[in-house]
Design an enzyme around this catalytic site. Structure first.
Site, PDB file in Angstrom:
ATOM      1  N   ASN A   1      37.528 -46.696-138.361  1.00  0.00           N
ATOM      2  CA  ASN A   1      36.151 -47.184-138.167  1.00  0.00           C
ATOM      3  C   ASN A   1      36.109 -48.416-137.265  1.00  0.00           C
ATOM      4  OD1 ASN A   1      35.706 -45.174-139.955  1.00  0.00           O
ATOM      5  ND2 ASN A   1      34.912 -46.441-141.613  1.00  0.00           N
ATOM      6  N   THR A  15      -3.006 -49.072-103.372  1.00  0.00           N
ATOM      7  CA  THR A  15      -3.377 -48.866-104.778  1.00  0.00           C
ATOM      8  C   THR A  15      -3.916 -47.443-104.836  1.00  0.00           C
ATOM      9  OG1 THR A  15      -5.669 -49.596-104.594  1.00  0.00           O
ATOM     10  CG2 THR A  15      -4.045 -51.318-105.056  1.00  0.00           C
ATOM     11  N   LYS A  74      13.306 -28.484 -92.701  1.00  0.00           N
ATOM     12  CA  LYS A  74      13.181 -29.469 -93.780  1.00  0.00           C
ATOM     13  C   LYS A  74      14.344 -30.465 -93.840  1.00  0.00           C
ATOM     14  CE  LYS A  74      10.471 -29.687 -96.708  1.00  0.00           C
ATOM     15  NZ  LYS A  74      10.175 -29.087 -97.954  1.00  0.00           N
ATOM     16  N   GLU A  99      15.015 -38.437-105.058  1.00  0.00           N
ATOM     17  CA  GLU A  99      14.437 -37.726-106.205  1.00  0.00           C
ATOM     18  C   GLU A  99      15.378 -37.783-107.405  1.00  0.00           C
ATOM     19  OE1 GLU A  99      11.640 -34.506-103.837  1.00  0.00           O
ATOM     20  OE2 GLU A  99      13.738 -34.051-104.172  1.00  0.00           O
ATOM     21  N   TYR A 110      29.969 -47.263-142.635  1.00  0.00           N
ATOM     22  CA  TYR A 110      30.302 -46.138-141.758  1.00  0.00           C
ATOM     23  C   TYR A 110      29.815 -44.818-142.316  1.00  0.00           C
ATOM     24  CZ  TYR A 110      32.725 -42.723-138.952  1.00  0.00           C
ATOM     25  OH  TYR A 110      32.985 -41.664-138.126  1.00  0.00           O
ATOM     26  N   LYS A 166      28.684 -41.620-129.801  1.00  0.00           N
ATOM     27  CA  LYS A 166      29.704 -41.784-128.759  1.00  0.00           C
ATOM     28  C   LYS A 166      29.331 -41.079-127.456  1.00  0.00           C
ATOM     29  CE  LYS A 166      33.972 -41.463-130.256  1.00  0.00           C
ATOM     30  NZ  LYS A 166      35.188 -40.776-130.740  1.00  0.00           N
TER      31      LYS A 166
HETATM   32  N1  ARG Z   1      35.696 -39.950-134.555  1.00  0.00           N
HETATM   33  C1  ARG Z   1      35.244 -40.906-135.477  1.00  0.00           C
HETATM   34  C2  ARG Z   1      33.985 -41.628-134.951  1.00  0.00           C
HETATM   35  O1  ARG Z   1      33.769 -41.622-133.797  1.00  0.00           O
HETATM   36  C3  ARG Z   1      36.310 -41.921-135.727  1.00  0.00           C
HETATM   37  C4  ARG Z   1      36.141 -42.612-137.015  1.00  0.00           C
HETATM   38  C5  ARG Z   1      36.424 -41.700-138.116  1.00  0.00           C
HETATM   39  N2  ARG Z   1      36.293 -42.360-139.354  1.00  0.00           N
HETATM   40  C6  ARG Z   1      36.147 -41.710-140.523  1.00  0.00           C
HETATM   41  N3  ARG Z   1      36.030 -42.426-141.586  1.00  0.00           N
HETATM   42  N4  ARG Z   1      36.104 -40.389-140.579  1.00  0.00           N
HETATM   43  O2  ARG Z   1      33.249 -42.152-135.714  1.00  0.00           O
END
Ligand code: ARG
Length: 405
Positions: A116, A161, A290, A297, A324, A332
């Site tokens: 974590n 404007t 063109k 864009e 956690y 991520k």
């Molecule tokens: N892949 C996990 C994440 O991005 C890593 C941490 C995992 N921790 C756990 N207690 N399962 O969160």
């Protein structure tokens, strides 16, 4: 093998249910963690050094682990380090590799840490690097705007404007507006960068570690500005800080979005106030004449992509109780995608501004009389005519001219 397999499993024959669950839980981690690997390796080296300093590892064990980690980083540079789905993630792959390579010492690398705080540290280091690249790109845009102002700021340009000619503007006023906007964005990004510049390593699973870890040492080694002290807050900051970071970048991309819209208009045939080298234009597969502003864009479109990543981060953590949860893994991909897209966009925007050419002739011939209508009314005001009366006099004059046309 997973770190939590207890007792360590004998190599089990693959069974379809386990495989599907592994695929579901690992998600994109085996790929994303490969990109995070240099940062995970760096943090692991600092962690090993710190464990040796506080006496939890011998100097020899730390040296073996650091050599092992350098080996992993070298393999990764050659594209030879792999993370299997059965390993779950990069943290596990690193530990398994170290156990294989360093034996007993490998079994000690996870002393005083949890995945974590490990993932949080790797993500923060990764984000710091990307953020400074984004900062440099923003500074590049500002510098290019300033060069444009210095070279051709005095050239007059119609101001609009409602997408209709309104009042006189100038290259300097237009470019200065964006320079000021990007300077604010830089400021906002600086605040977000300050938040992520705090070291979460040593907060463990989210409740600290009952060992005499030297968190100041890893903070200095990893180049963080300070320790992120409270371990619960460290876990709760995952997603929150990242959301703030992507918010700051989305704000910058919103400015790029609008600047790109200006440029699409100002480079349009018939306007031609600005031109971009042909390499910035693309053609049509059917219409031979063109030259399309696809780069502009796409600069405009990128804002929406980053704003979507920001929204994902912002909403990913609400309702979670402190600490956690595996839900956090979903932050991520949004973070990494958002940062990558923002960086590419900022760098391309800098290239666009650097390559912008002002077509002075087109600007001059666009400065038609109606742009001065308000100024004409104010001239009468200065002669003592009440404003509303002056407004009507000038309006009548323009009506007359239009009739005569
Ligand atoms: N892949 C996990 C994440 O991005 C890593 C941490 C995992 N921790 C756990 N207690 N399962 O969160």
């Amino acid at each position: 093998m997973k770190l939590w397999q207890n007792p360590p499993a004998a190599v089990a024959p693959p069974d379809p249910l386990t495989e599907r669950i592994e695929q579901f839980t690992a998600g994109a981690d085996p790929i994303l963690d490969l990109e995070l690997l240099p940062w995970d390796g760096l943090a692991s080296k600092a962690h090993a050094r710190m464990l040796a300093k506080v006496g939890l590892l011998s100097q020899e064990e730390a040296a073996a682990l650091i050599a092992g980690l350098d080996g992993i980083l070298a393999l990764h540079r050659r594209g030879e380090f792999t993370i299997s789905r059965a390993d779950e993630d990069g943290h596990t792959a690193i530990e398994n590799h170290l156990v294989q390579r360093c034996g007993e010492a490998g079994l000690k690398i996870h002393t005083g840490r949890s995945r974590n705080d490990q993932v949080l540290t790797a993500l923060r280091l990764y984000s710091k690097e990307r953020t400074s690249a984004c900062t440099a790109a923003l500074q590049g845009i500002i510098a290019a705007l300033e060069a444009l102002i210095a070279a051709q700021g005095a050239v007059l340009l119609p101001g609009y404007t409602h997408t209709r000619k309104a009042m006189p503007s100038s290259v300097g006023m237009w470019a200065g507006a964006w320079r000021d906007a990007f300077a604010e964005d830089l400021d906002l990004l600086g605040h977000a960068a300050g938040l992520i510049d705090q070291n979460p390593l040593g907060t463990g699973a989210g409740y600290g570690v009952p060992l005499p870890l030297d968190r100041e040492m890893t903070t200095a080694e990893l180049g963080f500005a300070r320790v992120l002290y409270n371990p619960i807050h460290a876990q709760n900051s995952r997603g929150k800080y990242e959301g703030i970071l992507l918010h700051a970048l989305a704000v910058a991309l919103a400015d790029i979005n609008r600047m790109a819209s200006d440029l699409i208009l100002f480079t349009m045939p018939g306007f031609d106030y600005f031109t971009l080298p042909g390499v910035f234009m693309t053609g049509s597969s059917i219409m031979p004449q063109k030259k399309n502003p696809d780069v502009l864009e796409l600069l405009r479109a990128r804002y929406h992509e980053v704003a979507a990543c920001e929204a994902q981060l912002r909403t990913a953590t609400v309702n979670l109780i402190s600490g956690y949860h595996r839900d956090l893994q979903s932050t991520k991909e949004a973070l990494m995608r958002g940062l990558g897209t923002a960086l590419e966009t900022l760098e391309m925007a800098a290239l666009v501004v650097q390559n912008l050419r002002v077509n002075e002739e087109a600007c001059r011939s666009a400065m038609t009389d109606e742009l001065y209508a308000t100024a004409d009314a104010y001239e009468l005001v200065q002669q003592g005519v009440p404003f509303r009366e002056a407004y009507r006099i000038i309006a009548a004059r323009f009506r007359q001219e239009q009739k005569n046309d």
